[in-house]
Design an enzyme around this catalytic site. Structure first.
Site: not given
Length: 299
Positions: A22-23, A25-27, A139
């Site tokens: 995503g904006s 970073g990463v998982v 959200d």
């Protein structure tokens, strides 16, 4: 090692695969070599480059360290940076879940009324706890609801969540840039009121539940006006009493000048759903936030 850069505690975790981007970073899915437990590690890179990004992750960490509930994702560990001067990226270790509700809806055509009921129960159970702490998630959407194959569900991503206070400075709403538009309560589309209530999350749950029932978004608006058009196409034009409460003149003028619309009966839109589920959905998706039930009432 590329994933962890200079973090010394990285040796505790063995990265298996990247499971999300995503904006922020990463998982990555990983194994804790000390316990053998599988975990999810969220890497937020250059978190101090933009103040808004840093604020989001700070809010998420602060809230999730305090919120402990079986239907809220748990922080297992936060990796410490090698030195303050080198503190650019942050790694937050969460419990690992198998999928999210958005993917579950996309690939499962055989969800039953029992599945629908159990998903909704868990969502309301979590919301009752969150709202009791005077926190609004702001959200809620299918991709922020993690799910395991046993149908266990956990809410994640509290980056836009805020704690409500009664003092005047925080009574004004923080920002109207909240939630993916499709799941955003109508009062957020037009910056309607000076103060918002937990009803904004109840609306989001209603949109998610409608999508669970039909496997397609209920209000897929392309912009704010289109979003309000889609909502009023289904719910009808708001009452004069509701319109009179709207403090945003532009939004009030747009809705007042709208051609009179009559609501579409929910049973005709959700003809294959359990009648009790349809009646409940009508309450969750009331245009006026004061007409929406609390999570506790719906439980």
């Amino acid at each position: 090692m590329e994933f962890f850069t200079e973090y010394g505690e990285a040796s505790q975790y063995q990265i298996e695969e990247i499971i999300g981007r995503g904006s922020f970073g990463v998982v990555a899915a990983a194994v804790d070599t000390q316990t053998g437990e599988r975990v999810a590690i969220k890497k937020i890179h250059d978190m101090f480059e933009h103040a808004s990004d840093g604020t989001r992750i700070l809010w998420e960490i602060k809230l999730l360290r305090l919120l402990r509930h079986p239907n809220i994702v748990e922080i297992k560990h936060i990796l410490l940076p090698p030195a303050r001067r080198e503190f650019r990226d942050i790694y937050v270790v969460f419990e690992l879940m198998e999928s999210d509700l958005q993917k579950v809806m996309q690939v499962n055509e055989n969800l039953t009324a029992g599945h629908h009921r159990y998903f909704l129960y868990q969502l309301l159970h979590a919301l009752k706890y969150i709202h009791a702490a005077n926190v609004f998630h702001r959200d809620l959407k299918p991709s922020n609801i993690l799910v395991n194959s046993n149908c266990k569900l956990k809410i994640c991503d509290f980056g836009l969540a805020r704690a409500s206070r009664d003092d005047p400075p925080l009574a004004i709403f923080w920002t109207d840039y909240v939630a993916t538009r499709w799941y955003r309560a109508p009062e957020l589309c037009g910056s309607f009121f000076f103060k918002y209530t937990p009803a904004i999350d109840i609306w989001s749950i209603g949109c998610i539940f409608a999508e669970v029932l039909t496997r397609k978004p209920l209000f897929p608006g392309t912009n704010v006006k289109h979003q309000l058009d889609l909502i009023t196409d289904v719910l009808g034009t708001p009452s004069h009493e509701t319109l009179s409460q709207i403090r945003n003149e532009k939004a009030r003028r747009y809705l007042t000048g709208m051609k009179r619309k009559h609501p579409i009966p929910f049973p005709s839109m959700f003809c294959n759903a359990d009648p009790q589920a349809v009646r409940l959905l009508e309450r969750l998706l009331a245009f006026d936030p004061k007409d929406r039930p609390t999570a506790e009432e719906r439980l």
